[in-house]
Design a protein around this motif. Structure first.
Motif: not given
Length: 151
Positions: A26, A60-63, A67
């Motif tokens: 991550e 998996e990308s989280k803004r 982010g």
């Protein structure tokens, strides 16, 4: 100049090194961009083009909140060659009969249990599914079976 690597190559090499040490990483997009003195969109570009599902990665990308990007390198099953060859032979439009034959082959090769095979047959041979959709589904199933982790 042939030996010089561009920034994208360097970022990719760095991430691959991290993935050699841990199967899941991550990272914060902003931190990585700062580390390599690039804009965050450069990080997105590297991830989007070099860490794809077809190359063995889940991303998996989280803004927001800085982010983060989670990259998982999955291991292939012991039957990788068999499943890859089978995947390549699945036609774009797969008949119900051909789908049945593939599920039977997966069972015969001990890739599926009898229960899994029967459940899969119930879904994949349903007359409401178009041959095109059936082909897409079968390819997705084979891809997932080729991963060496629990479903």
């Amino acid at each position: 100049m042939a030996g010089q690597k561009n920034t994208s190559d360097i970022i990719e090499a760095y991430l691959r090194k991290l993935l050699e040490e841990a199967q899941v990483i991550e990272i914060k997009r902003a931190d990585l961009a700062s580390q390599f003195d690039v804009v965050p969109s450069q990080i997105n570009y590297v991830i989007k083009t070099r860490f794809t599902a077809s190359k063995g990665f889940d991303v998996e990308s989280k803004r927001g909140g800085g982010g983060y990007i989670k990259i998982v390198k999955y291991q292939y099953s012991a039957r990788h060659e068999f499943l890859t060859a089978l995947y390549q032979k699945v036609p774009a439009n797969l008949s119900s009969k051909a789908a049945h034959d593939i599920v039977q082959l997966l069972f015969d090769e001990k890739v599926l249990t009898e229960r899994e095979g029967n459940l899969l047959l119930l879904v994949i041979t349903d007359g409401a599914i178009s041959p095109f959709t059936r082909g897409i589904m079968m390819k997705s199933i084979i891809n997932r079976l080729d991963r060496d982790d629990e479903i």
